[in-house]
Design an enzyme around this catalytic site. Structure first.
Site, PDB file in Angstrom:
ATOM      1  CE  LYS A  12     -11.031  -0.285 -11.268  1.00 45.35           C
ATOM      2  NZ  LYS A  12      -9.947  -0.956 -10.486  1.00 45.35           N
TER       3      LYS A  12
ATOM      4  CB  SER B 143     -15.146  -1.573 -12.465  1.00 39.58           C
ATOM      5  OG  SER B 143     -16.396  -0.913 -12.308  1.00 39.58           O
TER       6      SER B 143
ATOM      7  CB  THR C 290     -15.690  -0.293  -0.569  1.00 36.59           C
ATOM      8  OG1 THR C 290     -16.442   0.247  -1.667  1.00 36.59           O
ATOM      9  CG2 THR C 290     -15.949  -1.786  -0.466  1.00 36.59           C
TER      10      THR C 290
ATOM     11  CB  THR D 108     -22.253  -0.043  -6.457  1.00 35.47           C
ATOM     12  OG1 THR D 108     -21.916   0.841  -7.536  1.00 35.47           O
ATOM     13  CG2 THR D 108     -22.262   0.738  -5.166  1.00 35.47           C
TER      14      THR D 108
ATOM     15  CG  ASP E 109      -2.163   0.861   1.011  1.00 32.99           C
ATOM     16  OD1 ASP E 109      -3.236   0.282   0.779  1.00 32.99           O
ATOM     17  OD2 ASP E 109      -2.058   2.107   1.040  1.00 32.99           O
TER      18      ASP E 109
ATOM     19  CG  ASP F 290       3.509   5.657  -6.280  1.00 29.00           C
ATOM     20  OD1 ASP F 290       2.633   5.086  -6.976  1.00 29.00           O
ATOM     21  OD2 ASP F 290       3.865   6.838  -6.491  1.00 29.00           O
TER      22      ASP F 290
ATOM     23  CE1 TYR G 147     -24.877  -3.454  -9.051  1.00 29.21           C
ATOM     24  CE2 TYR G 147     -25.936  -1.299  -9.229  1.00 29.21           C
ATOM     25  CZ  TYR G 147     -24.791  -2.083  -9.240  1.00 29.21           C
ATOM     26  OH  TYR G 147     -23.575  -1.503  -9.465  1.00 29.21           O
TER      27      TYR G 147
ATOM     28  CE1 TYR H 297     -12.827   2.780 -10.603  1.00 34.70           C
ATOM     29  CE2 TYR H 297     -14.992   2.264 -11.497  1.00 34.70           C
ATOM     30  CZ  TYR H 297     -13.960   1.993 -10.616  1.00 34.70           C
ATOM     31  OH  TYR H 297     -14.068   0.924  -9.757  1.00 34.70           O
TER      32      TYR H 297
HETATM   33  C1  1HS Z   1     -16.944   0.189  -7.722  1.00 32.83           C
HETATM   34  C2  1HS Z   1     -17.315  -0.606  -8.894  1.00 32.83           C
HETATM   35  O1  1HS Z   1     -16.304  -0.550  -9.808  1.00 32.83           O
HETATM   36  C3  1HS Z   1     -18.661  -0.249  -9.437  1.00 32.83           C
HETATM   37  S1  1HS Z   1     -18.699   1.028 -10.646  1.00 32.83           S
HETATM   38  C4  1HS Z   1     -20.305   1.778 -10.507  1.00 32.83           C
HETATM   39  C5  1HS Z   1     -21.475   0.984 -10.801  1.00 32.83           C
HETATM   40  S2  1HS Z   1     -22.972   1.802 -10.609  1.00 32.83           S
HETATM   41  O2  1HS Z   1     -23.737   1.090  -9.563  1.00 32.83           O
HETATM   42  O3  1HS Z   1     -22.827   3.206 -10.269  1.00 32.83           O
HETATM   43  O4  1HS Z   1     -23.653   1.698 -11.904  1.00 32.83           O
END
Ligand code: 1HS
Length: 255
Positions: A160, A143, A192, A188, A38, A64, A215, A156
């Site tokens: 990913k 992701s 976290t 999601t 980390d 890093d 979901y 992001y």
């Molecule tokens: C943290 C993970 O990579 C999820 S990305 C976001 C998914 S959503 O629920 O905002 O569509």
């Protein structure tokens, strides 16, 4: 308790807290000798203390993951520390930033790409020599954002997606050397740091319902559901699974 990782050496990036830390605990509880990496030395020290107090075999190195020289040096130290093979690398370290394409500046793009994609590349690059010794597995954290477009996640998503592409490439390149490479694509997980950032400050029923509509299973994930998928993919139980993009998302990407 199953013991899939007796006599196995495991490295987890971004493991001073959150799911990285919990995975270190899980691998350790299943018999592994674990190295946690980390960027935050203080959090690493605390994490090691907690896991030592639980009787687990854990060592930490501050790193890093975007610094090529540091990654090369630390994986050299890891080889010395284990004085043998590495069996599992979990590329868990990652960050998120929000914005559409026009809102994303170059510094943000470079930072998010660096931590998620370049860090995964560098740690994998320097782990392979150790993984080749006895064979092993890499699990990358991608992701759902790598496989479906999500508003305000321009960089992001791109980072990913790079992690997914790189995992497939490594899977093909390294399978002949006994190294399986796979990705998890979590949906999601509220509990976290990244989940909290995604949910933001609007926790009204209307806002939460809108997010949950994506979901099919009707809820967000629990950390342990993602962790369990990683421990499975890294284990010998997944011995014929190589190069997959493994959604752990309550059906989100199937919808
Ligand atoms: C943290 C993970 O990579 C999820 S990305 C976001 C998914 S959503 O629920 O905002 O569509």
């Amino acid at each position: 308790m199953i013991n899939r990782y007796t006599n196995k050496n495991v490295v987890i990036t971004g493991a001073a807290g959150g799911m990285g830390f919990e995975m270190a605990r899980r691998f350790g509880n299943e018999g592994a000798s674990v190295v946690i990496l980390d960027i935050n030395q203080n959090l690493l020290d605390q994490a090691v203390q907690i896991l030592h107090d639980e009787g687990l075999t854990v060592t930490a190195f501050a790193l890093d993951g975007t610094d090529a020289h540091a990654v090369a040096r630390v994986f050299g130290d890891i080889g010395t520390h284990f004085s043998s093979a590495l069996h599992v690398l979990v590329n868990n370290a990652g960050i998120i930033d929000f914005g559409g394409i026009e809102e994303t500046d170059l510094d943000t793009w470079n930072r998010v790409m660096a931590v998620n994609a370049t860090g995964t590349f560098l740690c994998s690059k320097y782990a392979i020599e150790l993984l080749k010794i006895q064979g092993g597995a890499i699990v990358n954290f991608a992701s759902v954002a790598a496989v479906v477009g999500i508003p305000k996640m321009a960089v992001y998503s791109a980072a990913k997606a790079a992690v997914v592409g790189f995992a497939k490439q490594m899977a093909v390149e390294d399978a002949g050397q006994g190294i399986r490479v796979n990705c998890v694509c979590p949906g999601t997980v509220a509990d976290t740091a990244i989940g909290q950032q995604i949910l933001g400050t609007d926790r009204s029923d209307a806002a939460m319902q809108k997010r949950l509509q994506k979901y099919p299973i009707g809820r967000f994930g629990h950390p342990e559901e993602i962790e369990e998928a990683v421990l499975f993919l890294a284990s010998d139980a997944a011995s014929f699974i190589c190069g997959v993009v493994f959604a752990v998302d309550g059906g989100m990407t199937a919808a």
